[in-house]
Structures are given as structure tokens and as C-alpha cells.
Design a protein around this motif. Structure first.
Motif, PDB file in Angstrom:
ATOM      1  N   LEU A 160       9.475   2.099 -14.930  1.00 15.01           N
ATOM      2  CA  LEU A 160      10.180   1.899 -16.200  1.00 15.01           C
ATOM      3  C   LEU A 160      11.648   1.640 -15.943  1.00 15.01           C
ATOM      4  CD1 LEU A 160      11.994   4.629 -16.909  1.00 15.01           C
ATOM      5  CD2 LEU A 160       9.826   5.527 -17.661  1.00 15.01           C
TER       6      LEU A 160
ATOM      7  N   GLY B  32       3.964   2.812 -20.907  1.00 20.82           N
ATOM      8  CA  GLY B  32       4.609   2.529 -22.183  1.00 20.82           C
ATOM      9  C   GLY B  32       4.185   3.527 -23.245  1.00 20.82           C
TER      10      GLY B  32
ATOM     11  N   PRO C  99       8.227  -1.023 -19.134  1.00 21.00           N
ATOM     12  CA  PRO C  99       8.481  -0.079 -20.231  1.00 21.00           C
ATOM     13  C   PRO C  99       9.966   0.290 -20.271  1.00 21.00           C
ATOM     14  CG  PRO C  99       6.538   0.575 -19.002  1.00 21.00           C
ATOM     15  CD  PRO C  99       7.170  -0.543 -18.227  1.00 21.00           C
TER      16      PRO C  99
ATOM     17  N   ASP D 162      10.242   1.515 -25.882  1.00 24.06           N
ATOM     18  CA  ASP D 162       9.126   2.463 -26.019  1.00 24.06           C
ATOM     19  C   ASP D 162       9.601   3.816 -26.521  1.00 24.06           C
ATOM     20  OD1 ASP D 162       6.544   1.201 -24.670  1.00 24.06           O
ATOM     21  OD2 ASP D 162       8.288   0.556 -23.522  1.00 24.06           O
TER      22      ASP D 162
END
Length: 490
Positions: free
Chosen positions: A111, A434, A131, A216
């Protein structure tokens, strides 16, 4: 950000930090992360920010009027525009560096964690299809909630308005005007920098704001002990005070100074990282007021030694603020109202004497003042007597400390510590690639659909059609009746 990175590192995660060559806080070498240094300026360097803050303070000192406030807002917007201009070049430099982009793809990150006060990390996450998690109070164009959650202006005050959630008609009118002015500033000084960039790398159908709204998770650096109640969203996680910790023992020289205060205790003063020093006349007024108090004072001050400094006041270049606030002899905190300092004061239950200067500081302090735990002073009209009386009020009126300790109990009474909650949700996003199920898809809707303008117009059209048809029938019937009456009469 460093607090979260430390915790991620302690849990075995490997962190890469992308930084610019003029980075102020983020060092190139650290045992906590691998550094990716860009040979570009971000615009957010120490010299630029220091000069900008000095200019904003100068405007406020010139006069107290609506015109001075307008000048300050425009100066701030123009300086912010300069930062965004450099940020644009930085983002383009990242995307055009093919070797860098390939290395980021090959690393297979889980992420992107970023503060969306500038969109660099936001756009990078979308470009790499990773994400996206925000460590957020502000986005590049407003306070975070205003972009992700419904924000009725009837009871959600704009930051900078100095209003509470209980507004009169005139205050609600002012709130809407401030919102309109804020939107004007964004359209003039922020979005124009990025429109071409977004179209170039994401296509003509992608909206700049939608890049933020598609995140997210929003880790908000406030909680509802501090924030006024307002609507929120499922993917907003509150971690206000996440950086606060139980106090550690003070360095020996500070502990000795604190203990020497006896039964009177200690006052600490800090105006944050951006404002180490004030104009000489103000520091002399403050020092003279401190000198009249029986309490000892620890003052973070990097300017010249005030001529009126008393023997009870210790000047320091840096102080362990969290550890001092947690010391039992601390009686009050003289602060500018930055979010971190306010949250630490809440955590340790220390009442505040507020000297707001710029940005969101007055609003932060207002939220504590309306809860009875702070006293705000206008530093630009303040003199020695006003400052002294305000400190004595906070020291000797028990309600200030009682109210702040109540806020502290509320803040601490949570099932999980704010930092643990933040890390849980970061790892949640990693595990599940996510958190789309928590994210509203409203940002994909055009504005007229989001506000149901099309539905409203359709329903109004149907009602008008029915009323028109009914009126036409009545008119037709009336005409026939008139004809029959006339024929009978003939």
C-alpha cells in the motif's frame, strides 16, 4: 508520520519513504526505513515556510480588520500556490523517471501511506494501482472531512471561521460565505496546477478530487473529544492523540528545575516548530508577565534573550513536550494551538492558555475553549497585564483543570489505543488488498446526481405536467359548460 513508521517497523514491516532533496523533517538515512530521495525541491522547505509564517504574522500585526484578514488569506493562498507549482514538477519528475517507476513496480508494495496535504502520494498510489491510506487532517484543498463526508454548513463550521457547532442565523450565513471563499481559493490557486497533470497521466475522464475520494482509508488525526460532532463515513478511522504516550523521566537538569518550583508548580510555553521566536516587543511583554508569577516557567524560545526575563524562567531550544505535560508539577501549557500540542494537553489533562497565530490554530483552541479547558488571548492586542491575568485565571480557576481532566478521561476511555487502531486498519488494508467495501462510490457520480438535482427536476416536471393537464381539463370543461349554457340561452 514518523510515529506510524516506527510502529510499522516494530511489527516487522519493510517501509520505503520517498522524500525530496529539500526535505525538512525526513532524514535520508534511518534504521526504520529505506529512503528513496528525489533530486527535486518539494517547496516545503524550512526557509520558505519560515519566511511565509513571518509574513503572515506581519500582516496580522499591521491592523485588526476584515481587510487584514482578507490580505492574510490571499497571501497564504499565493504562497500555497507556489508550493503546488513545485509539487507538480516533482510529480512529473517521478512519473517520467522510467527506472524509478519500474523499481517501484518491481518492489510489489502492499500500500501507499501518505499525508494528502499535497497530492504526490495520492497520484503515485493511483498510478501504481496500489491501495491508498491517508494519515490526514488536511487535504491539498480543505479540511479532510469536507471531501469525504457530508458536511452540512448549518452546524459544521468551516476551519478558519472561528465558529462552533451552535450557530445563529448570521453565523450560518458567515459560514456559507467562508465556504464559498474557500472554494474560490481552491479553484484559483490549487486545482489549475493539477488539471493538466491529471489528464496527462490518468485520462480526461478522471477528476482531481476523485483521486482523493477513492482512498481506501482515512486515518483522521482528531477524535470527537476534540472535534465537534458531525457526519462521517465507514472508511474514516479516528486516531486523535495517536502520538501521545505516558511521560518518561525528564533529563536531570529539567527535573531539578521542575522540582525547584515547590508547591507552585511549573508552566511550559511552546509555539511549535514553525514559530520559534516572536517579535521583540511581544517576547518582552510575555517575559515580564512570567517574571511576576511564583511558578517556574520553561519556555521554548530560539530568539534573542528578552530584556525582561525573570529568574524563574528557563529558555530552551527544545523541550520533551509530551514528558513535561505528563509531569505532575505542570500547572498550565501556553501554546499556539497546533493539533499535536492540543492533543497532548488533552491526553495529560493540562489546561491551555492559547496564543493562536496562523492556519487552524485559533479554531483548534476554540474547540477546547468552548469545553471550558482553555483561555484564548489575541496575541496581537495583548500586553503584559492581559497575559498575566489570563495565566492567573487558568491557574486559579479550578474549572479549567477539571474540564481538561474530564476531556482526558473521555479521550483515554477507548477499547483500543489510537495508534493500535491505526495500525490494525493499515494492516487490514494490506491483508485484503484494499477496503473498497467501506468506501462510498458517490465520488463517481456527477454533482447533479449526487445532489439529486436531476431527480428533483424530473419530479417537479411530473408535478407541473399533472397540474398543467388538470388545468387544461378544467379549462376544457369550463369552455364546454359555457357553450352549453349559451346554446340553451339562445
Amino acid at each position: 508520520m514518523k510515529v506510524i513508521i516506527e510502529e510499522l517497523h516494530s511489527r516487522g514491516h519493510h517501509v520505503s519513504v520517498m522524500r525530496s532533496s529539500d526535505s525538512w523533517y525526513i532524514k535520508e538515512t534511518s534504521p526504520l526505513y529505506t529512503s528513496i530521495t528525489l533530486d527535486m525541491e518539494s517547496g516545503f522547505d524550512e526557509d520558505f515556510i519560515t519566511l511565509m509564517v513571518a509574513r503572515l504574522l506581519e500582516i496580522q500585526r499591521e491592523e485588526k480588520s476584515a481587510w487584514a484578514r482578507f490580505k492574510m488569506e490571499m497571501e497564504q493562498a499565493q504562497k500555497t500556490s507556489e508550493i503546488h507549482e513545485k509539487t507538480c514538477k516533482l510529480i512529473e519528475h517521478i512519473f517520467e523517471n522510467k527506472d524509478l517507476m519500474q523499481s517501484l513496480r518491481d518492489a510489489k508494495y502492499d500500500l501507499v501511506l501518505t499525508d494528502p496535504v499535497t497530492p504526490s502520494g495520492v497520484m503515485l498510489a493511483h498510478y501504481l494501482s496500489l491501495p491508498l491510506v491517508f494519515n490526514v487532517r488536511w487535504t491539498s484543498h480543505n479540511e479532510g472531512h469536507f471531501l469525504i463526508a457530508p458536511s452540512p454548513l448549518s452546524y459544521v463550521p468551516m476551519l478558519g471561521s472561528e465558529l462552533s457547532d451552535k450557530m445563529s442565523f448570521l453565523e450560518r450565513l458567515l459560514n456559507i460565505l467562508i465556504f464559498g471563499f474557500s472554494e474560490f481559493q481552491v479553484t484559483q490557486y490549487v486545482t489549475p496546477h493539477y488539471v493538466g497533470l491529471v489528464e496527462k497521466y490518468f485520462g480526461p475522464d478522471v477528476d482531481y478530487f476523485s483521486l482523493f475520494q477513492a482512498a481506501d482509508l482515512w486515518l483522521m488525526r482528531v477524535d470527537f473529544v476534540f472535534e465537534f460532532p458531525r457526519p462521517t463515513m465507514p472508511n474514516v478511522i479516528y486516531m486523535g492523540g495517536f502520538q501521545c504516550k505516558p511521560a518518561k523521566p525528564l533529563p536531570q537538569h529539567l527535573e531539578e528545575f521542575v522540582q525547584s518550583s515547590g508547591e507552585h508548580g511549573v508552566i511550559i510555553m511552546s509555539l511549535g516548530t514553525l514559530i520559534g521566536k516572536l517579535p521583540h516587543d511581544l517576547t518582552d511583554q510575555i517575559a515580564a508577565a512570567f517574571a511576576k508569577l511564583p511558578q517556574k516557567v520553561i519556555w521554548r524560545h530560539t530568539g534573542d534573550r528578552p530584556a525582561t526575563l525573570g529568574n524563574n524562567t528557563l529558555l530552551v531550544d527544545w523541550m520533551p513536550q509530551n514528558d513535561l505535560l505528563g509531569h505532575p508539577k505542570i500547572k498550565a501549557f501556553v501554546a499556539h494551538g497546533g493539533t499535536n500540542g492540543v492533543q497532548e494537553a488533552i491526553y495529560h489533562g493540562v489546561p491551555i492558555v492559547g496564543l493562536p497565530l496562523i492556519f487552524d490554530q485559533r479554531d483548534n483552541l476554540l474547540k477546547i475553549e468552548v469545553r471550558g479547558a482553555a483561555k484564548i488571548i489575541d496575541i496581537f492586542t495583548m500586553n503584559q497585564d492581559i497575559f498575566l491575568q489570563s495565566i492567573q485565571e487558568v491557574l486559579h480557576e479550578p474549572s479549567y483543570r477539571m474540564n481538561m481532566q474530564r476531556l482526558s478521561r473521555l479521550h483515554r476511555d477507548q477499547p483500543m489505543k489510537p495508534l493500535d487502531q491505526a495500525l490494525f486498519w493499515i494492516e487490514f488494508v494490506m491483508r485484503h488488498k484494499g477496503a473498497a467495501h467501506l468506501r462510498t462510490e458517490s465520488y463517481r457520480m456527477p454533482w447533479y446526481s449526487y445532489h439529486s438535482v436531476d431527480v428533483t427536476l424530473f419530479l417537479v416536471g411530473v408535478v407541473l405536467l399533472i397540474l398543467g393537464t388538470f388545468a387544461a381539463l378544467i379549462k376544457c370543461l369550463c369552455s364546454k359548460l359555457c357553450l352549453r349554457t349559451k346554446s340553451k340561452h339562445d
